[in-house]
Design a protein around this motif. Structure first.
Motif, PDB file in Angstrom:
ATOM      1  N   GLY A 144     -23.703   4.937  -9.192  1.00  0.00           N
ATOM      2  CA  GLY A 144     -22.740   5.402  -8.193  1.00  0.00           C
ATOM      3  C   GLY A 144     -21.656   4.382  -7.893  1.00  0.00           C
ATOM      4  O   GLY A 144     -21.002   3.836  -8.808  1.00  0.00           O
ATOM      5  N   THR A 145     -21.454   4.144  -6.613  1.00  0.00           N
ATOM      6  CA  THR A 145     -20.417   3.206  -6.191  1.00  0.00           C
ATOM      7  C   THR A 145     -20.652   1.819  -6.788  1.00  0.00           C
ATOM      8  O   THR A 145     -19.703   1.132  -7.192  1.00  0.00           O
ATOM      9  CB  THR A 145     -20.412   3.131  -4.650  1.00  0.00           C
ATOM     10  OG1 THR A 145     -20.003   4.411  -4.150  1.00  0.00           O
ATOM     11  CG2 THR A 145     -19.478   2.068  -4.135  1.00  0.00           C
ATOM     12  N   SER A 146     -21.896   1.400  -6.855  1.00  0.00           N
ATOM     13  CA  SER A 146     -22.189   0.070  -7.406  1.00  0.00           C
ATOM     14  C   SER A 146     -21.809   0.012  -8.885  1.00  0.00           C
ATOM     15  O   SER A 146     -21.398  -1.037  -9.395  1.00  0.00           O
ATOM     16  CB  SER A 146     -23.665  -0.271  -7.224  1.00  0.00           C
ATOM     17  OG  SER A 146     -23.962  -0.373  -5.858  1.00  0.00           O
ATOM     18  N   ILE A 156     -26.394  -4.459 -10.001  1.00  0.00           N
ATOM     19  CA  ILE A 156     -25.595  -4.369  -8.774  1.00  0.00           C
ATOM     20  C   ILE A 156     -26.171  -3.221  -7.949  1.00  0.00           C
ATOM     21  O   ILE A 156     -26.211  -2.074  -8.395  1.00  0.00           O
ATOM     22  CB  ILE A 156     -24.100  -4.117  -9.072  1.00  0.00           C
ATOM     23  CG1 ILE A 156     -23.554  -5.213 -10.013  1.00  0.00           C
ATOM     24  CG2 ILE A 156     -23.291  -4.097  -7.778  1.00  0.00           C
ATOM     25  CD1 ILE A 156     -22.060  -5.116 -10.298  1.00  0.00           C
ATOM     26  N   THR A 157     -26.621  -3.532  -6.752  1.00  0.00           N
ATOM     27  CA  THR A 157     -27.217  -2.511  -5.882  1.00  0.00           C
ATOM     28  C   THR A 157     -27.152  -2.984  -4.444  1.00  0.00           C
ATOM     29  O   THR A 157     -27.737  -4.013  -4.120  1.00  0.00           O
ATOM     30  CB  THR A 157     -28.677  -2.188  -6.300  1.00  0.00           C
ATOM     31  OG1 THR A 157     -29.322  -1.489  -5.233  1.00  0.00           O
ATOM     32  CG2 THR A 157     -29.495  -3.408  -6.666  1.00  0.00           C
ATOM     33  N   GLN A 158     -26.439  -2.228  -3.607  1.00  0.00           N
ATOM     34  CA  GLN A 158     -26.321  -2.706  -2.227  1.00  0.00           C
ATOM     35  C   GLN A 158     -27.681  -2.675  -1.533  1.00  0.00           C
ATOM     36  O   GLN A 158     -28.031  -3.590  -0.821  1.00  0.00           O
ATOM     37  CB  GLN A 158     -25.238  -1.952  -1.442  1.00  0.00           C
ATOM     38  CG  GLN A 158     -25.579  -0.589  -0.900  1.00  0.00           C
ATOM     39  CD  GLN A 158     -26.365  -0.609   0.393  1.00  0.00           C
ATOM     40  OE1 GLN A 158     -26.342  -1.594   1.104  1.00  0.00           O
ATOM     41  NE2 GLN A 158     -27.064   0.472   0.670  1.00  0.00           N
ATOM     42  N   SER A 159     -28.452  -1.614  -1.751  1.00  0.00           N
ATOM     43  CA  SER A 159     -29.741  -1.487  -1.061  1.00  0.00           C
ATOM     44  C   SER A 159     -30.799  -2.393  -1.670  1.00  0.00           C
ATOM     45  O   SER A 159     -31.736  -2.799  -0.998  1.00  0.00           O
ATOM     46  CB  SER A 159     -30.236  -0.043  -1.158  1.00  0.00           C
ATOM     47  OG  SER A 159     -30.439   0.302  -2.519  1.00  0.00           O
ATOM     48  N   GLY A 160     -30.673  -2.659  -2.950  1.00  0.00           N
ATOM     49  CA  GLY A 160     -31.714  -3.416  -3.650  1.00  0.00           C
ATOM     50  C   GLY A 160     -32.966  -2.583  -3.901  1.00  0.00           C
ATOM     51  O   GLY A 160     -33.989  -3.109  -4.325  1.00  0.00           O
ATOM     52  N   THR A 201     -32.681   0.896  -5.310  1.00  0.00           N
ATOM     53  CA  THR A 201     -32.399   2.082  -6.121  1.00  0.00           C
ATOM     54  C   THR A 201     -33.336   2.118  -7.330  1.00  0.00           C
ATOM     55  O   THR A 201     -33.332   1.197  -8.162  1.00  0.00           O
ATOM     56  CB  THR A 201     -30.928   2.067  -6.555  1.00  0.00           C
ATOM     57  OG1 THR A 201     -30.146   2.065  -5.375  1.00  0.00           O
ATOM     58  CG2 THR A 201     -30.568   3.274  -7.391  1.00  0.00           C
ATOM     59  N   THR A 228     -31.927   1.653 -10.878  1.00  0.00           N
ATOM     60  CA  THR A 228     -31.440   0.296 -11.147  1.00  0.00           C
ATOM     61  C   THR A 228     -32.624  -0.653 -11.339  1.00  0.00           C
ATOM     62  O   THR A 228     -32.606  -1.532 -12.222  1.00  0.00           O
ATOM     63  CB  THR A 228     -30.533  -0.171  -9.991  1.00  0.00           C
ATOM     64  OG1 THR A 228     -29.524   0.820  -9.805  1.00  0.00           O
ATOM     65  CG2 THR A 228     -29.892  -1.506 -10.278  1.00  0.00           C
ATOM     66  N   VAL A 263     -23.850   7.049   4.538  1.00  0.00           N
ATOM     67  CA  VAL A 263     -24.302   7.271   3.155  1.00  0.00           C
ATOM     68  C   VAL A 263     -23.204   6.864   2.173  1.00  0.00           C
ATOM     69  O   VAL A 263     -23.470   6.280   1.117  1.00  0.00           O
ATOM     70  CB  VAL A 263     -24.724   8.750   2.960  1.00  0.00           C
ATOM     71  CG1 VAL A 263     -24.827   9.101   1.492  1.00  0.00           C
ATOM     72  CG2 VAL A 263     -26.062   8.997   3.650  1.00  0.00           C
ATOM     73  N   ALA A 264     -21.964   7.144   2.529  1.00  0.00           N
ATOM     74  CA  ALA A 264     -20.852   6.774   1.645  1.00  0.00           C
ATOM     75  C   ALA A 264     -20.642   5.261   1.702  1.00  0.00           C
ATOM     76  O   ALA A 264     -20.372   4.699   2.755  1.00  0.00           O
ATOM     77  CB  ALA A 264     -19.590   7.496   2.096  1.00  0.00           C
ATOM     78  N   ALA A 265     -20.786   4.623   0.564  1.00  0.00           N
ATOM     79  CA  ALA A 265     -20.612   3.163   0.509  1.00  0.00           C
ATOM     80  C   ALA A 265     -19.131   2.819   0.636  1.00  0.00           C
ATOM     81  O   ALA A 265     -18.295   3.397  -0.065  1.00  0.00           O
ATOM     82  CB  ALA A 265     -21.169   2.643  -0.806  1.00  0.00           C
ATOM     83  N   LEU A 307     -15.097   9.760  -6.008  1.00  0.00           N
ATOM     84  CA  LEU A 307     -16.486   9.922  -5.557  1.00  0.00           C
ATOM     85  C   LEU A 307     -16.541   9.994  -4.029  1.00  0.00           C
ATOM     86  O   LEU A 307     -17.235  10.827  -3.446  1.00  0.00           O
ATOM     87  CB  LEU A 307     -17.339   8.748  -6.065  1.00  0.00           C
ATOM     88  CG  LEU A 307     -18.766   8.654  -5.508  1.00  0.00           C
ATOM     89  CD1 LEU A 307     -19.590   9.871  -5.887  1.00  0.00           C
ATOM     90  CD2 LEU A 307     -19.462   7.395  -6.007  1.00  0.00           C
ATOM     91  N   LYS A 308     -15.766   9.106  -3.381  1.00  0.00           N
ATOM     92  CA  LYS A 308     -15.775   9.070  -1.913  1.00  0.00           C
ATOM     93  C   LYS A 308     -15.331  10.402  -1.353  1.00  0.00           C
ATOM     94  O   LYS A 308     -15.971  10.941  -0.463  1.00  0.00           O
ATOM     95  CB  LYS A 308     -14.825   7.954  -1.447  1.00  0.00           C
ATOM     96  CG  LYS A 308     -15.253   7.145  -0.298  1.00  0.00           C
ATOM     97  CD  LYS A 308     -16.358   6.141  -0.518  1.00  0.00           C
ATOM     98  CE  LYS A 308     -17.504   6.565  -1.346  1.00  0.00           C
ATOM     99  NZ  LYS A 308     -18.425   5.552  -1.772  1.00  0.00           N
ATOM    100  N   VAL A 342     -31.651   5.584  -2.793  1.00  0.00           N
ATOM    101  CA  VAL A 342     -32.218   6.577  -3.707  1.00  0.00           C
ATOM    102  C   VAL A 342     -33.421   5.958  -4.411  1.00  0.00           C
ATOM    103  O   VAL A 342     -33.293   5.324  -5.459  1.00  0.00           O
ATOM    104  CB  VAL A 342     -31.157   7.088  -4.704  1.00  0.00           C
ATOM    105  CG1 VAL A 342     -31.709   8.232  -5.548  1.00  0.00           C
ATOM    106  CG2 VAL A 342     -29.927   7.586  -3.940  1.00  0.00           C
TER     107      VAL A 342
HETATM  108  O1  M6R Z   1     -28.000   0.951  -3.140  1.00  0.00           O
HETATM  109  P1  M6R Z   1     -27.222   1.108  -4.423  1.00  0.00           P
HETATM  110  O2  M6R Z   1     -25.945   0.362  -4.420  1.00  0.00           O
HETATM  111  O3  M6R Z   1     -28.054   0.817  -5.633  1.00  0.00           O
HETATM  112  O4  M6R Z   1     -26.902   2.657  -4.482  1.00  0.00           O
HETATM  113  C1  M6R Z   1     -26.374   3.244  -5.626  1.00  0.00           C
HETATM  114  C2  M6R Z   1     -25.729   4.572  -5.312  1.00  0.00           C
HETATM  115  O5  M6R Z   1     -26.714   5.496  -4.873  1.00  0.00           O
HETATM  116  C3  M6R Z   1     -24.682   4.439  -4.210  1.00  0.00           C
HETATM  117  O6  M6R Z   1     -23.737   3.476  -4.572  1.00  0.00           O
HETATM  118  C4  M6R Z   1     -23.967   5.769  -3.953  1.00  0.00           C
HETATM  119  O7  M6R Z   1     -23.262   6.175  -5.081  1.00  0.00           O
HETATM  120  C5  M6R Z   1     -23.039   5.610  -2.767  1.00  0.00           C
HETATM  121  N1  M6R Z   1     -23.792   5.598  -1.543  1.00  0.00           N
HETATM  122  C6  M6R Z   1     -21.997   6.688  -2.712  1.00  0.00           C
HETATM  123  O8  M6R Z   1     -21.092   6.438  -1.673  1.00  0.00           O
END
Ligand code: M6R
Length: 601
Positions: free
Chosen positions: A297-299, A342-346, A348, A351, A394-396, A480-481, A598
């Motif tokens: 996704g965004t990452s 690359i994962t904001q949540s760590g 996913t 990933t 939810v939207a990064a 995507l956004k 996710v």
């Molecule tokens: O936590 P992550 O960065 O691994 O998440 C990956 C995607 O699910 C996430 O970037 C998703 O595409 C965004 N929330 C969309 O805005």
């Protein structure tokens, strides 16, 4: 995705668990439930709707509670399939995140003696616990024996009438404890309890913990183990809306601060030195022949931007992989291939699976993440934090810009280690990184104008976004956004690809957003602007250069920001997407069918 919360202590348990569920709503869910146990009874409340439909249980209902927000995987989003799930006696309640892969075989085995009420994979768990409790063992032992039968991923919280405390277990799905003044919390995500405590313990794979009103004890492989308490540098305020209508809008406006945090202490005041809190040795970076990025996704879009930076300035071939499609290949040998997740949540799942595949083959691995203590930080060889602070929408948004800014710092670091970056390129990157927070603020100051452009185009049939070089990931990300929060059809393309197919979709009611910034080959994209204008479409152009901007029908003027100017364009397009979705009254922070984290493949 699914969320777990739980509490045992002296405060009103029902209220705390109910509030914990409200705090988890941002993750995205379709049904919810709560169970409270006290003395010899268990009370369960479930809904096929929203957390607000659940009653707030009173203290009389019990002193230990667990709650769950469900994002359906196995079975429809109905009340019956909502968690907690119970056993045949109605005494054992279980909430679960993850997927029990062998549930069908277990259910076949259990059906002779047990009645199932849901279509979920989870329901085998309370029935298995019931069979072990029938042998007269403690709840802790019954859970230990149950987890030995499970394959797949799980974070579990269990409470039962007539049994002391709450038992929790984790395997490949995040779970942490919170240590408050009045009791102990458990959650899949610290947001659930951050207003009560920032003192947390991250459970590890295989951990099973027993929480009582006064103690918490962790076991792994049957033996008692010690786990650290860490202080999270989040506050409840950081996780609140601070007067904004939506978390997304608040997070868009937090970007200058997030970026300053990402940069702080990492770049020298004089010169072009970068200091990153990383352990990967200079020798490893020098010997790497290829860098592979895995992300979703965004990452993933941040990864495409990172490729542009690294290939241009660090003399390193980079491939970017959608994590769910990845299996390590390429490179002279795995040891020459640095794999960056690359994962904001760590957390996913796709990933993490990609990272594990790379690690198994011997590739060095690095996590670029926002989340301290997340699974990716424990599994990768090294971690680099983007320091964006909690992102609830939810939207990064802020995590994307912080990922790219951190990738720019990493580019300077790797470029230096490999002796590949020229002095002038290093200075240009340094200036762009330093200027970025201020440039983003200048765009935020234009929010009213951007909102009015968004309202003007809100009723369009579809939206197309085009860009080249670093403008392409920004086009993909901005599309995507828009699609995820407004539900409008929006697609991003390489500007040059328009004439190879997408141009057939362009009409006078499909605006085309063109990234005409520096580092995005603006003059070449301007030619494509003409192609769509001559088919009747309006072009909304983003540029710092007045000469380039004149090609567009509507212009959003940006401050110049060198190689990071496309990031500045992205911020303007976050606002554009937000205001279109807001105009349509969409549930911006919780778009339908989507989840923040996710955790299933
Ligand atoms: O936590 P992550 O960065 O691994 O998440 C990956 C995607 O699910 C996430 O970037 C998703 O595409 C965004 N929330 C969309 O805005």
């Amino acid at each position: 995705m699914c969320g777990i919360t739980g509490y045992i202590g002296t405060d009103p348990t029902g209220r705390i668990v109910h509030e914990g569920l409200q705090n988890l709503e941002y993750r995205g869910y379709d049904s919810a439930g709560i169970a409270l146990a006290g003395g010899g009874s268990l009370s369960v409340h479930k809904t096929g709707g929203e957390v607000g439909d659940l009653p707030v249980p009173s203290r009389e209902d019990g002193t230990r509670g667990i709650g769950h927000t469900r994002w359906s995987t196995h079975g429809e989003p109905t009340r019956e399939n909502a968690h907690p799930h119970t056993d045949c006696t109605g005494d054992v309640a279980v909430v679960h995140n993850g997927i029990i892969e062998n549930y069908a075989a277990l259910a076949d085995e259990l059906r002779a003696d047990h009645v199932f009420h849901s279509d979920t994979d989870t329901e085998v768990v309370p029935h298995l616990i019931e069979t072990h409790l029938a042998d007269g063992v403690s709840l802790l032992t019954a859970v230990q024996r149950t987890t030995e039968r499970l394959t797949g991923s799980y974070a579990l919280a269990i409470t039962a009438a007539g049994h002391d405390g709450i038992v929790v277990a984790r395997s490949d799905s995040p779970l942490l404890l919170g240590h408050g003044d009045t009791g102990t919390f458990v959650a899949s995500d610290a947001t659930a309890f951050i207003e009560h405590t920032n003192r947390v313990t991250y459970l590890r794979n295989g951990d099973i913990a027993h929480l009582t009103e006064t103690e918490w004890t962790v076991y792994n492989d049957g033996a008692r183990v010690s786990r650290d308490i860490e202080a999270l540098d989040w506050s409840a305020d950081a996780a609140g809306k601070s007067g904004y209508d939506h978390y997304m809008l608040k997070e868009i406006h937090e970007q200058p601060r997030a970026l300053r945090q990402a940069i702080s202490g990492r770049i020298s005041d004089l010169g072009t030195d970068v200091t990153l809190d990383m352990e990967l040795s200079t020798e490893t970076l020098q010997n790497v022949a290829e860098l592979q990025i895995v992300a979703c996704g965004t990452s993933y879009h941040a990864g495409l931007y990172a490729k542009e930076l690294l290939e241009t300035h660090a003399d390193l071939p980079v491939t970017v992989h959608v994590a769910s499609e990845y299996e390590l290949r390429g490179g002279r040998s795995p040891k020459d291939t640095l794999v960056v997740a690359i994962t904001q949540s760590g957390e996913t799942a796709d990933t993490l699976a990609a990272l594990r595949s790379a690690a198994q083959k011997g590739a060095p691995t690095l996590a670029l993440t926002n989340t301290l203590g997340s699974t990716v930080t424990r599994e990768a060889d090294d971690a680099l934090f983007i320091r964006a602070g909690p992102e609830i929408g939810v939207a990064a948004t802020k995590t994307f810009v912080s990922q790219v800014a951190t990738a720019a710092l990493l580019t300077m670091h790797i470029g230096r280690a490999r002796n590949a970056i020229s002095t002038s390129d290093a200075a240009a990157l340094r200036d762009a990184i330093r200027d970025l927070p201020g440039a983003v603020q200048q765009v935020l100051d234009q929010a009213p104008e951007i909102a009015s452009i968004a309202r003007e185009y809100a009723d369009s049939d579809a939206f197309f976004y085009v860009g080249r070089r670093a403008g392409r990931p920004v086009a993909l990300e901005s599309a995507l956004k828009l699609k995820e929060i407004s539900y409008d059809h929006a697609e991003g393309f390489s500007a040059g690809e328009l004439k190879h197919g997408p141009l057939a979709l362009v009409t006078d009611n499909t605006p085309v957003v063109a990234v005409l910034t520096e580092y995005a080959a603006p003059e070449r994209t301007a030619n494509n602007v003409k192609e769509v204008q001559s088919r009747g479409a309006d072009v909304i152009g983003l540029a710092s250069d007045a000469g380039t901007a004149r090609h567009a029908d509507v212009t959003i003027t940006l401050p110049a920001c060198g190689p990071l100017e496309p990031v500045v364009a992205n911020v303007a397009l976050q606002l554009f997407a937000y205001h279109i979705a807001n105009e349509k009254g969409r549930p911006i922070d919780k778009p339908r069918n989507l989840a923040k984290s996710v955790t299933v493949e």
